[in-house]
Write a protein that holds these residues in place. Structure first.
Motif, short mmCIF file in Angstrom:
data_model
loop_
_atom_site.label_atom_id
_atom_site.label_comp_id
_atom_site.label_asym_id
_atom_site.label_seq_id
_atom_site.Cartn_x
_atom_site.Cartn_y
_atom_site.Cartn_z
N GLN A 34 0.77 -1.24 0.00
CA GLN A 34 0.00 0.00 0.00
C GLN A 34 0.81 1.29 0.00
OE1 GLN A 34 -3.39 -0.21 2.80
NE2 GLN A 34 -2.83 -2.36 3.05
N LEU A 35 2.09 1.25 0.31
CA LEU A 35 2.87 2.49 0.37
C LEU A 35 4.07 2.44 -0.55
CD1 LEU A 35 3.23 3.43 4.17
CD2 LEU A 35 1.67 4.39 2.48
N SER A 36 4.42 3.60 -1.08
CA SER A 36 5.70 3.80 -1.75
C SER A 36 6.56 4.62 -0.81
CB SER A 36 5.53 4.55 -3.06
OG SER A 36 4.93 3.73 -4.02
N TRP A 37 7.81 4.21 -0.63
CA TRP A 37 8.73 4.93 0.25
C TRP A 37 9.45 5.98 -0.59
CZ3 TRP A 37 9.24 5.56 5.23
CH2 TRP A 37 10.40 6.11 5.75
N HIS A 38 8.95 7.22 -0.50
CA HIS A 38 9.54 8.35 -1.24
C HIS A 38 9.70 8.02 -2.72
CE1 HIS A 38 10.12 10.46 2.52
NE2 HIS A 38 10.55 9.31 3.01
N GLY A 39 8.64 7.46 -3.30
CA GLY A 39 8.62 7.15 -4.72
C GLY A 39 9.19 5.78 -5.07
N ASN A 40 9.64 5.04 -4.09
CA ASN A 40 10.21 3.71 -4.33
C ASN A 40 9.28 2.64 -3.79
OD1 ASN A 40 13.00 4.46 -5.30
ND2 ASN A 40 12.93 5.54 -3.35
N ARG A 41 8.88 1.72 -4.65
CA ARG A 41 8.03 0.61 -4.20
C ARG A 41 8.92 -0.43 -3.56
NH1 ARG A 41 3.01 0.10 -2.73
NH2 ARG A 41 2.18 1.01 -4.60
N LEU A 42 8.71 -0.71 -2.29
CA LEU A 42 9.51 -1.68 -1.55
C LEU A 42 8.75 -2.99 -1.41
CD1 LEU A 42 10.83 0.57 1.38
CD2 LEU A 42 11.88 0.16 -0.85
N SER A 43 9.48 -4.08 -1.44
CA SER A 43 8.87 -5.39 -1.20
C SER A 43 8.71 -5.59 0.31
CB SER A 43 9.76 -6.50 -1.77
OG SER A 43 10.96 -6.60 -0.99
#
Length: 133
Positions: A34-43
């Motif tokens: 559900q979240l992108s970390w500052h524009g980065n999709r994390l697994s």
């Protein structure tokens, strides 16, 4: 087995418990979905590594030189399996805070809708969050 707040809110230097590991994994899965970390999709694994590195402390060092010169720097943290019970409880708490209030980390996103596993682990009945039909 259902996880309760008493299962993961633990203090101590012993290794994190299976219940803490399951709670941390469930939370990281919800964050990844559900979240992108500052524009980065994390697994899910990325979230777990970031939280573990934050709790265990980061070390910066030169990257491996593959014959073209060092490719910058890398950050090393630690495995979530090395978290103590207190550190695991802190990592879970921080992850929930990020999910509940992404704007606190300058992330423009709605709060995370927690899975039933996480809601139970936080002491809530998931049925209380179901939309009225």
């Amino acid at each position: 087995m259902t996880i309760t707040p008493n299962d993961w809110k633990l203090e101590g230097h012993g290794r994190m418990t299976d219940q803490q590991r399951k709670m941390l994994n469930a939370i990281c899965g919800d964050l990844a979905a559900q979240l992108s970390w500052h524009g980065n999709r994390l697994s899910k694994d990325d979230w777990r590594h970031m939280l573990a590195g934050t709790m265990l402390g980061w070390r910066m060092m030169p990257a491996i030189d593959r014959g073209e010169g060092a490719a910058g720097f890398i950050m090393l943290g630690g495995s979530s399996l090395n978290l103590s019970r207190s550190q695991a409880a802190d990592a879970i708490t921080v992850a929930v805070q990020i999910g509940d209030d992404p704007k606190s980390q300058h992330i423009d996103a709605a709060p995370v809708r927690w899975s039933d596993t996480v809601l139970r682990g936080l002491g809530f009945n998931p049925n209380d969050f179901q939309a009225a039909a």
